[in-house]
Design a protein around this motif. Structure first.
Motif, PDB file in Angstrom:
ATOM      1  N   GLN A  89     -40.648   1.733 -26.798  1.00 43.12           N
ATOM      2  CA  GLN A  89     -39.560   1.921 -27.744  1.00 43.12           C
ATOM      3  C   GLN A  89     -38.213   1.565 -27.117  1.00 43.12           C
ATOM      4  O   GLN A  89     -37.343   0.973 -27.772  1.00 43.12           O
ATOM      5  CB  GLN A  89     -39.540   3.372 -28.230  1.00 43.12           C
ATOM      6  N   GLN A  90     -38.059   1.897 -25.842  1.00 36.40           N
ATOM      7  CA  GLN A  90     -36.819   1.577 -25.148  1.00 36.40           C
ATOM      8  C   GLN A  90     -36.613   0.062 -25.073  1.00 36.40           C
ATOM      9  O   GLN A  90     -35.509  -0.455 -25.300  1.00 36.40           O
ATOM     10  CB  GLN A  90     -36.839   2.173 -23.741  1.00 36.40           C
ATOM     11  N   ALA A  91     -37.689  -0.634 -24.742  1.00 39.82           N
ATOM     12  CA  ALA A  91     -37.578  -2.103 -24.668  1.00 39.82           C
ATOM     13  C   ALA A  91     -37.269  -2.703 -26.025  1.00 39.82           C
ATOM     14  O   ALA A  91     -36.515  -3.689 -26.133  1.00 39.82           O
ATOM     15  CB  ALA A  91     -38.877  -2.676 -24.108  1.00 39.82           C
ATOM     16  N   ALA A  92     -37.834  -2.114 -27.111  1.00 32.25           N
ATOM     17  CA  ALA A  92     -37.596  -2.645 -28.451  1.00 32.25           C
ATOM     18  C   ALA A  92     -36.158  -2.416 -28.899  1.00 32.25           C
ATOM     19  O   ALA A  92     -35.608  -3.194 -29.697  1.00 32.25           O
ATOM     20  CB  ALA A  92     -38.565  -2.011 -29.443  1.00 32.25           C
ATOM     21  N   MET A  93     -35.525  -1.328 -28.421  1.00 36.04           N
ATOM     22  CA  MET A  93     -34.160  -1.000 -28.835  1.00 36.04           C
ATOM     23  C   MET A  93     -33.104  -1.539 -27.885  1.00 36.04           C
ATOM     24  O   MET A  93     -31.925  -1.218 -28.034  1.00 36.04           O
ATOM     25  CB  MET A  93     -34.000   0.529 -28.930  1.00 36.04           C
ATOM     26  N   ARG A  94     -33.509  -2.333 -26.915  1.00 36.57           N
ATOM     27  CA  ARG A  94     -32.554  -2.773 -25.905  1.00 36.57           C
ATOM     28  C   ARG A  94     -31.374  -3.532 -26.526  1.00 36.57           C
ATOM     29  O   ARG A  94     -30.219  -3.273 -26.189  1.00 36.57           O
ATOM     30  CB  ARG A  94     -33.255  -3.668 -24.878  1.00 36.57           C
ATOM     31  N   GLY A  95     -31.655  -4.462 -27.429  1.00 33.19           N
ATOM     32  CA  GLY A  95     -30.569  -5.275 -27.980  1.00 33.19           C
ATOM     33  C   GLY A  95     -30.138  -4.858 -29.364  1.00 33.19           C
ATOM     34  O   GLY A  95     -29.086  -5.287 -29.853  1.00 33.19           O
ATOM     35  N   THR A  96     -30.909  -4.031 -30.062  1.00 35.50           N
ATOM     36  CA  THR A  96     -30.613  -3.682 -31.446  1.00 35.50           C
ATOM     37  C   THR A  96     -29.800  -2.398 -31.581  1.00 35.50           C
ATOM     38  O   THR A  96     -28.909  -2.322 -32.431  1.00 35.50           O
ATOM     39  CB  THR A  96     -31.928  -3.525 -32.233  1.00 35.50           C
ATOM     40  N   SER A  97     -30.106  -1.383 -30.784  1.00 34.63           N
ATOM     41  CA  SER A  97     -29.408  -0.096 -30.904  1.00 34.63           C
ATOM     42  C   SER A  97     -29.150   0.464 -29.510  1.00 34.63           C
ATOM     43  O   SER A  97     -29.991   1.164 -28.947  1.00 34.63           O
ATOM     44  CB  SER A  97     -30.245   0.887 -31.738  1.00 34.63           C
ATOM     45  N   PRO A  98     -27.989   0.202 -28.937  1.00 39.49           N
ATOM     46  CA  PRO A  98     -27.693   0.713 -27.588  1.00 39.49           C
ATOM     47  C   PRO A  98     -27.720   2.237 -27.487  1.00 39.49           C
ATOM     48  O   PRO A  98     -28.134   2.792 -26.470  1.00 39.49           O
ATOM     49  CB  PRO A  98     -26.286   0.155 -27.326  1.00 39.49           C
ATOM     50  N   ALA A  99     -27.281   2.933 -28.551  1.00 37.53           N
ATOM     51  CA  ALA A  99     -27.254   4.403 -28.488  1.00 37.53           C
ATOM     52  C   ALA A  99     -28.673   4.967 -28.362  1.00 37.53           C
ATOM     53  O   ALA A  99     -28.944   5.863 -27.550  1.00 37.53           O
ATOM     54  CB  ALA A  99     -26.556   4.952 -29.725  1.00 37.53           C
ATOM     55  N   ILE A 100     -29.585   4.461 -29.193  1.00 39.05           N
ATOM     56  CA  ILE A 100     -30.984   4.924 -29.117  1.00 39.05           C
ATOM     57  C   ILE A 100     -31.596   4.503 -27.788  1.00 39.05           C
ATOM     58  O   ILE A 100     -32.377   5.263 -27.189  1.00 39.05           O
ATOM     59  CB  ILE A 100     -31.786   4.360 -30.299  1.00 39.05           C
ATOM     60  N   HIS A 101     -31.209   3.331 -27.332  1.00 39.09           N
ATOM     61  CA  HIS A 101     -31.722   2.877 -26.040  1.00 39.09           C
ATOM     62  C   HIS A 101     -31.311   3.831 -24.922  1.00 39.09           C
ATOM     63  O   HIS A 101     -32.125   4.192 -24.054  1.00 39.09           O
ATOM     64  CB  HIS A 101     -31.210   1.469 -25.762  1.00 39.09           C
ATOM     65  N   ASP A 102     -30.057   4.291 -24.952  1.00 41.79           N
ATOM     66  CA  ASP A 102     -29.589   5.220 -23.921  1.00 41.79           C
ATOM     67  C   ASP A 102     -30.308   6.572 -24.027  1.00 41.79           C
ATOM     68  O   ASP A 102     -30.656   7.185 -23.006  1.00 41.79           O
ATOM     69  CB  ASP A 102     -28.081   5.419 -24.043  1.00 41.79           C
ATOM     70  N   LYS A 103     -30.532   7.045 -25.258  1.00 41.83           N
ATOM     71  CA  LYS A 103     -31.249   8.314 -25.431  1.00 41.83           C
ATOM     72  C   LYS A 103     -32.695   8.202 -24.932  1.00 41.83           C
ATOM     73  O   LYS A 103     -33.223   9.130 -24.308  1.00 41.83           O
ATOM     74  CB  LYS A 103     -31.237   8.727 -26.898  1.00 41.83           C
ATOM     75  N   LEU A 104     -33.330   7.076 -25.218  1.00 45.93           N
ATOM     76  CA  LEU A 104     -34.691   6.879 -24.730  1.00 45.93           C
ATOM     77  C   LEU A 104     -34.719   6.798 -23.202  1.00 45.93           C
ATOM     78  O   LEU A 104     -35.665   7.290 -22.563  1.00 45.93           O
ATOM     79  CB  LEU A 104     -35.271   5.605 -25.335  1.00 45.93           C
ATOM     80  N   THR A 105     -33.677   6.213 -22.618  1.00 44.51           N
ATOM     81  CA  THR A 105     -33.603   6.149 -21.158  1.00 44.51           C
ATOM     82  C   THR A 105     -33.512   7.546 -20.560  1.00 44.51           C
ATOM     83  O   THR A 105     -34.194   7.872 -19.579  1.00 44.51           O
ATOM     84  CB  THR A 105     -32.389   5.306 -20.727  1.00 44.51           C
ATOM     85  N   ALA A 106     -32.668   8.407 -21.172  1.00 47.10           N
ATOM     86  CA  ALA A 106     -32.553   9.786 -20.692  1.00 47.10           C
ATOM     87  C   ALA A 106     -33.865  10.546 -20.895  1.00 47.10           C
ATOM     88  O   ALA A 106     -34.286  11.336 -20.037  1.00 47.10           O
ATOM     89  CB  ALA A 106     -31.403  10.483 -21.422  1.00 47.10           C
ATOM     90  N   SER A 107     -34.522  10.294 -22.029  1.00 42.85           N
ATOM     91  CA  SER A 107     -35.802  10.984 -22.277  1.00 42.85           C
ATOM     92  C   SER A 107     -36.859  10.561 -21.266  1.00 42.85           C
ATOM     93  O   SER A 107     -37.652  11.386 -20.795  1.00 42.85           O
ATOM     94  CB  SER A 107     -36.280  10.677 -23.694  1.00 42.85           C
ATOM     95  N   ILE A 108     -36.872   9.272 -20.944  1.00 41.54           N
ATOM     96  CA  ILE A 108     -37.846   8.796 -19.954  1.00 41.54           C
ATOM     97  C   ILE A 108     -37.566   9.418 -18.587  1.00 41.54           C
ATOM     98  O   ILE A 108     -38.495   9.770 -17.842  1.00 41.54           O
ATOM     99  CB  ILE A 108     -37.813   7.256 -19.888  1.00 41.54           C
ATOM    100  N   ALA A 109     -36.290   9.569 -18.242  1.00 46.47           N
ATOM    101  CA  ALA A 109     -35.949  10.200 -16.964  1.00 46.47           C
ATOM    102  C   ALA A 109     -36.444  11.653 -16.932  1.00 46.47           C
ATOM    103  O   ALA A 109     -37.006  12.113 -15.918  1.00 46.47           O
ATOM    104  CB  ALA A 109     -34.440  10.136 -16.745  1.00 46.47           C
TER     105      ALA A 109
END
Length: 315
Positions: free
Chosen positions: A138-158
């Protein structure tokens, strides 16, 4: 001549009467009339003989009394020794039963730890890894489309990585020494991981294996490894230390685990709880000892010594 013989006979009869008479009646016996006219020399000799005879009788009576008392004391001592032997046998039997109970409990604990570790690894560990893979996609899919969701997914993965790491640490702590791994290897790995996680310096000294000696049996290794885990847990929770030193000394007669830190020491943090009590029980069940004392430069020194039990001897 006849008068002398008659005098001696009467004197003997008088002496026997004095000797055989009770002490209370001895004073009531009077000198026979035929002896009253005897020469003073003979009368003096008769009194000396009477005194000697009376003393001999008194000594014999006292000797018999002393012998009787001695026999009575010997019988009493034998009875006390027998009672003491019974008590020692009872204590030895109780200690043996207690050791068997501790062994049985420790076996049950190890089995339960292994089961929990296996369930955590197989069930929770795999599910967490699957969840991480999905979040990474999901993080890879949101990399270019939604930066905010991408950042939240990054924090969740951490956070998920931290949870996975915690599960792995729990599993490693629950599992006994892995097959094919020696106590020295397992202790050094555990100490290095503990020091890295808590930001401590450490020193590990295990010497070398005794030449020509088979390794210690698995039960001894398990008890020492659990003691190391408990000691390091106490260091993390109570000691406020910056350095921990672990030594493992294996001799021909016993093996000793020593854990020393430079923290506040047992006087400030007595480290109460069931962990140390359980460690002491497990060590004593194997015929060993556990000691907790202050270090020479502050901190706490915990040592566990167990008699050596080799695998070849247990087979």
């Amino acid at each position: 001549m006849t008068k002398s013989i008659s005098f001696l006979v009467q004197l003997s009869a008088f002496a026997l009467a004095i000797a055989s008479a009770p002490a209370a009646c001895a004073a009531a016996i009077t000198v026979p009339l035929p002896l009253r006219g005897a020469p003073p020399e003979l009368l003096a000799a008769a009194m000396v003989a009477l005194a000697a005879l009376a003393l001999s009788v008194l000594l014999q009576r006292r000797s018999r009394t002393a012998d009787e008392r001695s026999r009575s004391l010997e019988l009493q001592l034998a009875a006390e020794r027998s009672a003491l032997a019974d008590v020692e046998n009872a204590l030895a039997g109780s200690h043996e039963v207690l050791c068997r109970l501790v062994h049985g409990q420790e076996g049950v604990r190890e089995s339960e730890r292994s089961r929990i570790a296996r369930d955590l690894h197989d069930e929770l560990g795999h599910r967490l890894m699957s969840l991480r893979v999905e979040l990474a996609l999901q993080q890879a899919a949101m990399r270019g489309t939604s930066p905010a969701i991408h950042d939240k997914l990054t924090a969740s993965i951490a956070n998920l990585d931290a949870s996975i790491w915690a599960v792995r640490a729990i599993v490693a702590g629950l599992r006994p020494i892995a097959p094919g791994t020696t106590l020295r290897q397992a202790a050094e790995r555990h100490l290095a991981e503990f020091a890295r996680l808590h930001g401590l310096d450490y020193r590990f000294d295990a010497g070398s294996d005794p030449l020509g000696q088979p390794p210690t049996d698995r039960e001894t290794d398990a008890v020492l490894f659990r003691a190391l885990q408990e000691a390091l847990a106490n260091v993390a929770h109570h000691a406020q230390a910056t350095m921990v030193c672990v030594a493992l000394v294996d001799s021909a007669r016993d093996i000793t685990l020593k854990v020393e830190d430079d923290g506040t020491g047992p006087a400030v943090h007595p480290q109460r709880g069931s962990g140390l009590d359980g460690m002491r029980e497990r060590a004593e069940a194997l015929g060993g000892t556990m000691r907790l004392a202050g270090g020479r430069r502050g901190g706490t020194v915990l040592s566990v010594t167990l008699p050596v039990r080799r695998e070849s001897l247990m087979a």
